[in-house]
Design a protein around this motif. Structure first.
Motif, mmCIF file in Angstrom:
data_model
loop_
_atom_site.group_PDB
_atom_site.id
_atom_site.type_symbol
_atom_site.label_atom_id
_atom_site.label_comp_id
_atom_site.label_asym_id
_atom_site.label_seq_id
_atom_site.Cartn_x
_atom_site.Cartn_y
_atom_site.Cartn_z
ATOM 1 N N ILE A 30 -5.852 -20.102 -59.849
ATOM 2 C CA ILE A 30 -4.826 -20.779 -60.647
ATOM 3 C C ILE A 30 -3.816 -21.475 -59.741
ATOM 4 C CG2 ILE A 30 -3.058 -20.509 -62.422
ATOM 5 C CD1 ILE A 30 -5.758 -19.687 -63.480
ATOM 6 N N ASP A 31 -3.613 -22.754 -59.985
ATOM 7 C CA ASP A 31 -2.502 -23.485 -59.363
ATOM 8 C C ASP A 31 -2.004 -24.510 -60.375
ATOM 9 O OD1 ASP A 31 -0.749 -25.151 -57.920
ATOM 10 O OD2 ASP A 31 -1.763 -24.707 -56.043
ATOM 11 N N VAL A 32 -0.935 -24.135 -61.071
ATOM 12 C CA VAL A 32 -0.389 -24.976 -62.135
ATOM 13 C C VAL A 32 0.406 -26.147 -61.559
ATOM 14 C CG1 VAL A 32 1.244 -25.002 -64.077
ATOM 15 C CG2 VAL A 32 -0.357 -23.083 -63.804
ATOM 16 N N MET A 33 1.243 -25.877 -60.563
ATOM 17 C CA MET A 33 2.140 -26.894 -60.010
ATOM 18 C C MET A 33 1.919 -27.055 -58.508
ATOM 19 S SD MET A 33 5.663 -26.202 -62.121
ATOM 20 C CE MET A 33 5.630 -26.067 -63.915
ATOM 21 N N ARG A 34 0.863 -27.846 -58.085
ATOM 22 C CA ARG A 34 0.279 -28.841 -58.951
ATOM 23 C C ARG A 34 -1.203 -29.091 -58.705
ATOM 24 N NH1 ARG A 34 4.393 -33.260 -56.909
ATOM 25 N NH2 ARG A 34 4.380 -31.786 -55.166
ATOM 26 N N ALA A 35 -1.821 -28.351 -57.804
ATOM 27 C CA ALA A 35 -3.153 -28.721 -57.318
ATOM 28 C C ALA A 35 -4.190 -28.890 -58.413
ATOM 29 C CB ALA A 35 -3.641 -27.695 -56.291
ATOM 30 N N PHE A 36 -4.280 -27.921 -59.319
ATOM 31 C CA PHE A 36 -5.385 -27.994 -60.269
ATOM 32 C C PHE A 36 -5.003 -28.690 -61.572
ATOM 33 C CE2 PHE A 36 -6.904 -24.221 -57.660
ATOM 34 C CZ PHE A 36 -7.571 -25.061 -56.774
ATOM 35 N N THR A 37 -3.742 -29.059 -61.703
ATOM 36 C CA THR A 37 -3.386 -30.061 -62.703
ATOM 37 C C THR A 37 -3.779 -31.438 -62.184
ATOM 38 O OG1 THR A 37 -1.536 -28.710 -63.498
ATOM 39 C CG2 THR A 37 -1.508 -31.048 -64.063
ATOM 40 N N VAL A 38 -3.503 -31.684 -60.905
ATOM 41 C CA VAL A 38 -3.913 -32.939 -60.269
ATOM 42 C C VAL A 38 -5.427 -33.103 -60.327
ATOM 43 C CG1 VAL A 38 -4.106 -34.090 -58.022
ATOM 44 C CG2 VAL A 38 -1.906 -33.185 -58.764
ATOM 45 N N LEU B 222 -4.449 -11.135 -58.670
ATOM 46 C CA LEU B 222 -4.166 -10.900 -57.258
ATOM 47 C C LEU B 222 -3.649 -12.165 -56.582
ATOM 48 C CD1 LEU B 222 -7.402 -8.924 -56.223
ATOM 49 C CD2 LEU B 222 -5.198 -7.979 -56.944
ATOM 50 N N GLY B 223 -2.734 -11.973 -55.627
ATOM 51 C CA GLY B 223 -2.338 -13.059 -54.752
ATOM 52 C C GLY B 223 -3.378 -13.244 -53.661
ATOM 53 N N ILE B 224 -3.323 -14.365 -52.974
ATOM 54 C CA ILE B 224 -4.299 -14.631 -51.917
ATOM 55 C C ILE B 224 -4.316 -13.517 -50.861
ATOM 56 C CG2 ILE B 224 -4.981 -16.254 -50.099
ATOM 57 C CD1 ILE B 224 -3.781 -18.492 -51.857
ATOM 58 N N PRO B 225 -3.153 -13.007 -50.398
ATOM 59 C CA PRO B 225 -3.186 -11.948 -49.380
ATOM 60 C C PRO B 225 -3.808 -10.637 -49.868
ATOM 61 C CG PRO B 225 -1.014 -12.994 -49.481
ATOM 62 C CD PRO B 225 -1.771 -13.441 -50.678
ATOM 63 N N GLU B 226 -3.918 -10.469 -51.184
ATOM 64 C CA GLU B 226 -4.455 -9.219 -51.737
ATOM 65 C C GLU B 226 -5.973 -9.242 -51.912
ATOM 66 O OE1 GLU B 226 -1.152 -7.588 -54.734
ATOM 67 O OE2 GLU B 226 -1.716 -9.665 -55.154
ATOM 68 N N VAL C 209 -13.207 -10.239 -64.129
ATOM 69 C CA VAL C 209 -12.725 -11.518 -63.593
ATOM 70 C C VAL C 209 -11.495 -11.271 -62.728
ATOM 71 C CG1 VAL C 209 -11.868 -13.824 -64.150
ATOM 72 C CG2 VAL C 209 -13.576 -12.739 -65.637
ATOM 73 N N THR C 210 -11.506 -11.849 -61.539
ATOM 74 C CA THR C 210 -10.338 -11.817 -60.675
ATOM 75 C C THR C 210 -9.607 -13.146 -60.783
ATOM 76 O OG1 THR C 210 -11.338 -10.280 -59.103
ATOM 77 C CG2 THR C 210 -9.522 -11.634 -58.296
ATOM 78 N N PHE C 211 -8.372 -13.090 -61.226
ATOM 79 C CA PHE C 211 -7.532 -14.277 -61.303
ATOM 80 C C PHE C 211 -6.710 -14.352 -60.018
ATOM 81 C CE2 PHE C 211 -8.625 -13.505 -65.669
ATOM 82 C CZ PHE C 211 -8.720 -14.769 -66.229
ATOM 83 N N VAL C 212 -6.895 -15.426 -59.276
ATOM 84 C CA VAL C 212 -6.173 -15.602 -58.015
ATOM 85 C C VAL C 212 -4.904 -16.397 -58.297
ATOM 86 C CG1 VAL C 212 -6.301 -16.429 -55.649
ATOM 87 C CG2 VAL C 212 -8.377 -15.594 -56.791
#
Length: 233
Positions: A21-29, A6-10, A134-137
């Protein structure tokens, strides 16, 4: 495992287990910060909140998306973060998508923040906790960011124990809109190594768990036992 993407608005309701999940770049940082010895990361609600936390704790390291700004120590770039001494320090992070997604599910019983660099550790933790639903955001682009969706789908398959070739998922991330914008300089506060660092699979052996601590959403690394731990030699 029953996985939803789901996206955040969903996010109409609070999930029991959420992987943000935030690949580029928050949770890689974030993963790079922990690898450099950061104790914890406080996920700020807004830029003003981040600056207020920094004012109360001058020794904390404040970072944000985009170009450098007064009051912030650095920007949301794994390549740039590598040059900062972070051992034992606390980071305050405010980004456009990743921190917003984590705060949106802060009431969940388990909140993991993830990217490709901690993918397998995240999947192992989901298996260890016997997470059936599990909900993947998918934080980027209101749930449409292909780098985040690819990472979410990959972790979901690994959490379910399915042998999975990562190559196609990493290719999608490398060819995503976010990667193109980083490469072309559309996004500010970028190091030339950022894309490569964001699509490096399983660089780190820990997962990242976010919990509410005194009304703040705090992210910490979580060691994950190896599947071979405890096995006889």
């Amino acid at each position: 495992m029953n996985a939803r993407f789901l996206g955040i608005p969903e996010l109409a309701e609070v999930p029991s287990v959420a992987v943000v999940i935030d690949v580029m770049r928050a949770f890689t940082v974030a993963a790079w910060a922990f690898a450099q010895g950061v104790e914890k990361i406080v996920l700020a609600e807004s830029l003003d909140d981040a600056l207020a936390l920094k004012a109360r704790h001058p020794d904390w390291v404040a970072l944000k998306d985009g170009a450098p700004a007064p009051g912030f120590d650095t920007v949301n770039s794994p390549g740039l973060l590598r040059s900062i001494e972070l051992g034992g320090r606390t980071v305050v992070q405010k980004t456009t998508a990743g921190t917003v997604g984590a705060l949106a599910v802060k009431e969940a019983s388990l909140v993991l923040c993830a990217s490709f660099v901690v993918a397998e550790a995240t999947a192992q933790l989901l298996r260890a906790r016997d997470c059936d639903a599990v909900t993947f955001v998918v934080t980027g682009e209101d749930g449409q960011a292909d780098e985040d969706l690819a990472c979410a789908e990959y972790i979901a398959r690994r959490a379910a124990g399915a042998p999975t070739d990562a190559a196609e998922f990493l290719r999608r991330a490398a060819e995503s809109r976010a990667a193109t914008e980083l490469a072309e300089g559309v996004r500010q506060g970028v190091h030339p190594d950022d894309i490569a660092l964001c699509i490096e699979l399983d660089r780190f052996p820990f997962a990242m768990v976010a919990t509410l601590e005194d009304s703040l959403m705090v992210l910490r690394p979580c060691a994950v036992p190896s599947p071979t731990d405890g096995a006889s030699a």
